[in-house]
Design a protein around this motif. Structure first.
Motif, PDB file in Angstrom:
ATOM      1  N   UNK A 178     -30.075 -49.822   3.410  1.00 10.13           N
ATOM      2  CA  UNK A 178     -31.421 -49.773   2.840  1.00 10.13           C
ATOM      3  C   UNK A 178     -32.469 -50.384   3.754  1.00 10.13           C
ATOM      4  N   UNK A 179     -32.058 -51.261   4.694  1.00 11.10           N
ATOM      5  CA  UNK A 179     -33.018 -51.934   5.559  1.00 11.10           C
ATOM      6  C   UNK A 179     -32.703 -51.739   7.045  1.00 11.10           C
ATOM      7  N   UNK A 180     -31.899 -50.729   7.357  1.00 11.63           N
ATOM      8  CA  UNK A 180     -31.609 -50.417   8.754  1.00 11.63           C
ATOM      9  C   UNK A 180     -32.807 -49.753   9.426  1.00 11.63           C
ATOM     10  N   UNK A 181     -32.833 -49.855  10.735  1.00 16.19           N
ATOM     11  CA  UNK A 181     -33.778 -49.070  11.515  1.00 16.19           C
ATOM     12  C   UNK A 181     -33.177 -47.684  11.751  1.00 16.19           C
ATOM     13  N   UNK A 182     -34.020 -46.670  12.012  1.00 14.38           N
ATOM     14  CA  UNK A 182     -33.470 -45.326  12.266  1.00 14.38           C
ATOM     15  C   UNK A 182     -32.499 -45.299  13.436  1.00 14.38           C
ATOM     16  N   UNK A 183     -32.825 -46.055  14.496  1.00 13.33           N
ATOM     17  CA  UNK A 183     -31.934 -46.050  15.664  1.00 13.33           C
ATOM     18  C   UNK A 183     -30.598 -46.711  15.326  1.00 13.33           C
ATOM     19  N   UNK A 184     -30.610 -47.715  14.457  1.00 17.78           N
ATOM     20  CA  UNK A 184     -29.372 -48.368  14.042  1.00 17.78           C
ATOM     21  C   UNK A 184     -28.567 -47.429  13.156  1.00 17.78           C
ATOM     22  N   UNK A 197     -38.848 -53.214  12.168  1.00 20.63           N
ATOM     23  CA  UNK A 197     -38.698 -52.177  11.145  1.00 20.63           C
ATOM     24  C   UNK A 197     -38.099 -52.776   9.866  1.00 20.63           C
ATOM     25  N   UNK A 198     -37.025 -53.563  10.031  1.00 14.91           N
ATOM     26  CA  UNK A 198     -36.379 -54.190   8.869  1.00 14.91           C
ATOM     27  C   UNK A 198     -37.321 -55.166   8.178  1.00 14.91           C
ATOM     28  N   UNK A 199     -38.102 -55.923   8.955  1.00 12.93           N
ATOM     29  CA  UNK A 199     -39.036 -56.872   8.357  1.00 12.93           C
ATOM     30  C   UNK A 199     -40.065 -56.159   7.494  1.00 12.93           C
ATOM     31  N   UNK A 200     -40.548 -55.011   7.946  1.00 14.67           N
ATOM     32  CA  UNK A 200     -41.496 -54.248   7.131  1.00 14.67           C
ATOM     33  C   UNK A 200     -40.873 -53.843   5.799  1.00 14.67           C
ATOM     34  N   UNK A 201     -39.592 -53.453   5.822  1.00 14.07           N
ATOM     35  CA  UNK A 201     -38.915 -53.124   4.571  1.00 14.07           C
ATOM     36  C   UNK A 201     -38.793 -54.320   3.655  1.00 14.07           C
ATOM     37  N   UNK A 202     -38.527 -55.496   4.241  1.00 12.42           N
ATOM     38  CA  UNK A 202     -38.434 -56.731   3.456  1.00 12.42           C
ATOM     39  C   UNK A 202     -39.777 -57.056   2.818  1.00 12.42           C
ATOM     40  N   UNK A 203     -40.864 -56.912   3.567  1.00 15.92           N
ATOM     41  CA  UNK A 203     -42.190 -57.221   3.029  1.00 15.92           C
ATOM     42  C   UNK A 203     -42.603 -56.201   1.963  1.00 15.92           C
ATOM     43  N   UNK A 204     -42.244 -54.935   2.160  1.00 19.16           N
ATOM     44  CA  UNK A 204     -42.520 -53.938   1.131  1.00 19.16           C
ATOM     45  C   UNK A 204     -41.780 -54.286  -0.155  1.00 19.16           C
ATOM     46  N   UNK A 205     -40.523 -54.701  -0.022  1.00 16.95           N
ATOM     47  CA  UNK A 205     -39.752 -55.119  -1.203  1.00 16.95           C
ATOM     48  C   UNK A 205     -40.428 -56.298  -1.889  1.00 16.95           C
ATOM     49  N   UNK A 206     -40.900 -57.257  -1.110  1.00 17.61           N
ATOM     50  CA  UNK A 206     -41.561 -58.430  -1.698  1.00 17.61           C
ATOM     51  C   UNK A 206     -42.813 -58.030  -2.459  1.00 17.61           C
ATOM     52  N   UNK A 211     -37.421 -51.016  -1.928  1.00 17.88           N
ATOM     53  CA  UNK A 211     -37.341 -50.858  -0.493  1.00 17.88           C
ATOM     54  C   UNK A 211     -38.045 -49.596  -0.041  1.00 17.88           C
ATOM     55  N   UNK A 212     -38.170 -49.377   1.263  1.00 16.14           N
ATOM     56  CA  UNK A 212     -38.911 -48.215   1.759  1.00 16.14           C
ATOM     57  C   UNK A 212     -38.216 -46.882   1.553  1.00 16.14           C
ATOM     58  N   UNK A 213     -36.908 -46.901   1.309  1.00 16.70           N
ATOM     59  CA  UNK A 213     -36.179 -45.640   1.210  1.00 16.70           C
ATOM     60  C   UNK A 213     -35.331 -45.553  -0.058  1.00 16.70           C
ATOM     61  N   UNK A 214     -35.692 -46.338  -1.073  1.00 14.35           N
ATOM     62  CA  UNK A 214     -35.027 -46.232  -2.356  1.00 14.35           C
ATOM     63  C   UNK A 214     -33.621 -46.805  -2.335  1.00 14.35           C
ATOM     64  N   UNK A 215     -32.804 -46.312  -3.255  1.00 12.16           N
ATOM     65  CA  UNK A 215     -31.425 -46.769  -3.368  1.00 12.16           C
ATOM     66  C   UNK A 215     -30.485 -45.581  -3.397  1.00 12.16           C
ATOM     67  N   UNK A 216     -29.266 -45.806  -3.865  1.00 12.01           N
ATOM     68  CA  UNK A 216     -28.284 -44.740  -3.974  1.00 12.01           C
ATOM     69  C   UNK A 216     -27.133 -44.914  -3.008  1.00 12.01           C
ATOM     70  N   UNK A 217     -26.428 -43.817  -2.792  1.00 11.97           N
ATOM     71  CA  UNK A 217     -25.254 -43.834  -1.935  1.00 11.97           C
ATOM     72  C   UNK A 217     -25.654 -44.105  -0.481  1.00 11.97           C
ATOM     73  N   UNK A 218     -24.782 -44.771   0.295  1.00  9.67           N
ATOM     74  CA  UNK A 218     -25.102 -45.022   1.704  1.00  9.67           C
ATOM     75  C   UNK A 218     -25.473 -43.759   2.476  1.00  9.67           C
ATOM     76  N   UNK A 219     -24.818 -42.649   2.179  1.00  9.47           N
ATOM     77  CA  UNK A 219     -25.126 -41.416   2.904  1.00  9.47           C
ATOM     78  C   UNK A 219     -26.571 -41.005   2.686  1.00  9.47           C
ATOM     79  N   UNK A 220     -27.032 -41.064   1.441  1.00  3.39           N
ATOM     80  CA  UNK A 220     -28.418 -40.703   1.142  1.00  3.39           C
ATOM     81  C   UNK A 220     -29.392 -41.651   1.835  1.00  3.39           C
TER      82      UNK A 220
END
Length: 745
Positions: A178-184, A197-206, A211-220
């Motif tokens: 949920x908080x990975x970078x695209x390259x990771x 990139x991950x920090x921005x997701x953390x701040x969006x969550x706060x 998170x920036x890309x929702x939840x669900x299965x790891x593949x999604x």
């Protein structure tokens, strides 16, 4: 929350006396400890199995080094460490403050002022880390502790020097999807820009609670991280452009940490961080500062089973159906009451314990908790229920998967019957009579066996012979479906995640023998990266659904239960932002002739020949504000010749099961219907999960008038899907630490 020490936990490590357990997992345990001078620390240890692995010791040393680099201002200061000890350990200051995810759960989305203060300090913390050529690689809300003096970055278990991928190749986890970078997510190099990139997701969550890309299965999640635009809804308008820049797919276009800190910084001085915190959060921090000194050492006694086993004669040889001894299961972790079992890419806990089933303890409360709606007829506690696993009817019980294992409750009253501590990472299936799972027989990650959880008391018994050539690691198999005395399992032959072939297996639960195996001509990881299956036994067919990760395709397939050979296959188009496109266990809708699936349309397939009987939904208005890049139809339910499905943001449609003809539809007034949870069909009412992403409700539709009979707001969130226990006449769902039930009418 601190827990008592286990009977075999050490008394001291280094100069620190252990006081309580703070948590633990497959890799080790974290303790609350105190020095001789009274200093309170968090002390992290490594499991003995990994202590013998020099590569893992190197990783542990790097974790200690990274914690020292970030220092006490921006992290939990390292007090002491001994990576070379027989049991390696690391002691850091005990931070008086909750993790960020708990802070948001307590206070709701944080004010912009707080988010700015948080981000300013975290950006400077990452800058200090990057200045020493170290990247964190797993920044997420649970790895940020919010103290009055400022946020602290913790958990450097996969941090490493820039450009050094040796530990990754050795099998180290790559981060949190949920908080990975695209390259990771793509398996590439995670640089300092990935931490931004991950920090921005953390701040969006706060700021928003999501998170920036929702939840669900790891593949999604991994797909959306790489290809989808971030969801910035709810973010403060002044922060949205900056967050979008940090979440750019191109790492070269993201700001550096120094620039980011300057753009986030408000008028407050970093030393005045506490002034930016909400009052409720400050009160929680103050309470923690008081409570930590009230904790006194308490050690659990040696379990009676171990004491008895130490003096008992050697057990006689057991047949596959007689089940493993308590002593043997406890011995999986070297005698610990909470065994830590290594398997495959990680380690998971396995303790087949149970509560006293002879004296059921009612768990319904006379004082209704805040998370229980007024219509609930009973409620009970089950710590951290699993949102991916619906409650499972089991005779007169309802079984719920949680962090402590599988807990069974009386389906009519909510009285707790037992807990079978088969912990989180193993998957289950059920035929309504028994729950089936698997685990290693010892510390070896090879040798697959199926265990049954007895409904009468939660104890375990071995039901199948050991398959020596198949993996028993947590990511090495998945019980798919069970019926007519046979369990169907997807399992990896061998223990190499990249090279070992996957197979469908049919195992006879009466004889314990293998009936057949068929190789899958594609890669697979249970619940995860490339495919994910949900199946059902329908007559002579094993029908299952899943998704092809990179191709925007879901599929329906059938295999013959007699020999496992493929019979037919249908591919179904999947929209780019479809979340949770795979189904949870028990959610495949079928009657005695057809299987039904909802996504871009509602589809009915005759499972005898694989032909499409009908399709519904082409060209229909699915409602105002329905997302353009999401399939508009939810998971259907079928009963008594009628198929029910959520339609976009409009409401519910009822279709004739034999023809697909629209019988009636019910518009929803307040909240749109949820698309990821199928409705529950009662005798007089249809129960539907409704949500706008921030607020959940259960809506009851009268099956005679086709109108909404009532809407029940759920103070928390509906976790796993609503489940009917028809014998008890209840509809059960989970919400965080609660299990709740309403009448099934």
């Amino acid at each position: 929350m601190p827990f008592p020490l286990a009977h075999d936990d050490p008394q001291t490590l280094g100069a620190h006396r252990l006081v309580a357990r703070l948590g633990g997992g497959g890799m080790g345990t974290v303790y609350l400890a105190r020095s001789a001078g009274g200093r309170t620390v968090a002390l992290k240890t490594v499991h003995p199995r990994y202590a013998a692995d020099e590569a893992f010791r190197t990783r542990f040393r790097l974790e200690a080094d990274a914690a020292r680099v970030i220092g006490g201002r921006y992290g939990a200061a390292v007090v002491d460490a001994d990576p070379s000890a027989p049991v390696p350990w690391l002691a850091t200051e005990y931070v008086l403050g909750p993790p960020l995810d708990e802070a948001v759960a307590l206070c709701g989305p944080l004010p912009e002022r707080t988010v700015r203060a948080l981000g300013t300090v975290l950006a400077r913390a990452l800058g200090q880390l990057h200045g020493s050529d170290v990247v964190h690689r797993d920044l997420k809300p649970s790895n940020v502790l919010v103290a009055a003096t400022g946020p602290k970055v913790i958990d450097f278990g996969i941090a490493r020097a820039v450009g050094d991928d040796r530990l990754t190749r050795a099998g180290t986890a790559a981060g949190t999807p949920a908080f990975m970078s695209p390259e990771q997510a793509a398996g590439g190099e995670h640089t300092s820009a990935g931490d931004v990139f991950a920090l921005a997701g953390v701040l969006l969550f706060a700021a928003t609670g999501h998170g920036p890309f929702g939840g669900g299965q790891p593949a999604d999640l991994l797909y959306r991280v790489r290809y989808a635009e971030p969801d910035l809804s709810g973010a403060p308008a002044a922060l949205e452009p900056l967050l979008a820049r940090c979440l750019d797919k191109d790492p070269n276009r993201r700001p550096g940490t120094a620039e980011l800190a300057g753009l986030l910084a408000g008028e407050e001085d970093e030393d005045a961080f506490a002034e930016a915190l909400p009052a409720a959060l400050l009160a929680d921090i103050a309470a923690r500062a008081t409570e930590v000194w009230r904790i006194r050492p308490h050690r659990l006694p040696v379990p009676q089973e171990i004491a008895d086993a130490s003096t008992a004669p050697a057990p006689a040889a057991r047949t596959p159906s007689s089940g493993p001894s308590r002593r043997k299961l406890l011995a999986l972790g070297g005698g610990s009451a909470l065994a830590l079992v290594a398997g495959g890419a990680g380690a998971w806990a396995w303790w087949a314990g149970r509560d006293d089933a002879s004296k059921p303890k009612p768990t319904a409360r006379t004082r209704r908790p805040s998370g229980v709606p007024s219509r609930a007829v009973w409620w009970a506690e089950a710590e951290r229920t699993d949102a991916d696993c619906p409650p499972m009817p089991l005779g007169g019980l309802i079984a719920v998967k949680g962090v402590t294992g599988i807990t069974a409750f009386e389906a009519r009253t909510g009285a707790k019957r037992w807990t079978s501590r088969v912990l989180q990472s193993y998957e289950y299936t059920t035929d309504g009579k028994r729950i089936y799972t698997y685990a290693p027989d010892g510390l070896d990650a090879m040798g697959l066996k199926i265990f049954g959880v007895k409904p009468e008391d939660g104890s375990l018994e071995i039901l199948t012979e050991k398959l020596d050539d198949f993996s028993s690691s947590p990511t090495g198999a998945q019980p798919l479906a069970a019926g007519d005395g046979v369990i169907y399992v997807v399992a990896r032959k061998g223990n190499d995640p990249d090279k070992s072939p996957w197979h469908f297996l049919a195992l006879d639960l009466r004889t314990g023998k293998e009936r057949w195996r068929q190789e899958i001509k594609a890669g697979y990881v249970p619940g995860g990266t490339t495919f994910s299956f949900t199946g059902a036994v329908i007559g002579d067919h094993l029908v299952y659904t899943g998704q092809v990760f990179m191709e925007h395709v879901n599929f329906l397939k059938s295999r013959g239960t007699a020999n496992g050979r493929s019979e037919w296959e249908w591919s179904l188009r999947r929209q780019p932002k479809d979340a949770g496109t795979t189904l949870s266990s028990g959610q495949l809708a079928a009657d005695d002739r057809r299987v039904y699936y909802g996504l871009t349309e509602v589809l009915a397939v005759t499972y005898a020949d694989g032909k499409v009987a009908w399709q519904f939904g082409a060209g229909r208005d699915v409602g105002k504000d329905a997302p353009k890049d999401t399939g508009p139809y939810g998971r259907p339910a079928v009963r008594d010749g009628v198929v029910y499905a959520a339609e976009g943001t409009r409401g519910i449609v009822a279709l004739a099961a034999d023809t697909g003809k629209l019988l009636w539809e019910t518009p929803f007034r307040d909240l749109p219907p949820g698309l990821t949870m199928p409705p529950v069909v009662g005798r007089t009412h249809l129960y539907v999960h409704a949500t706008n992403g921030a607020h959940d409700a259960v809506v009851a539709v009268d099956l005679r008038s086709h109108r909404i009979a009532w809407q029940m707001d759920v103070p928390g969130r509906v976790g796993a899907p609503l489940t009917a226990h028809r014998g008890a006449g209840t509809v059960v769902w989970t919400s965080g630490n609660l299990v709740c039930a309403i009448p099934l009418d």
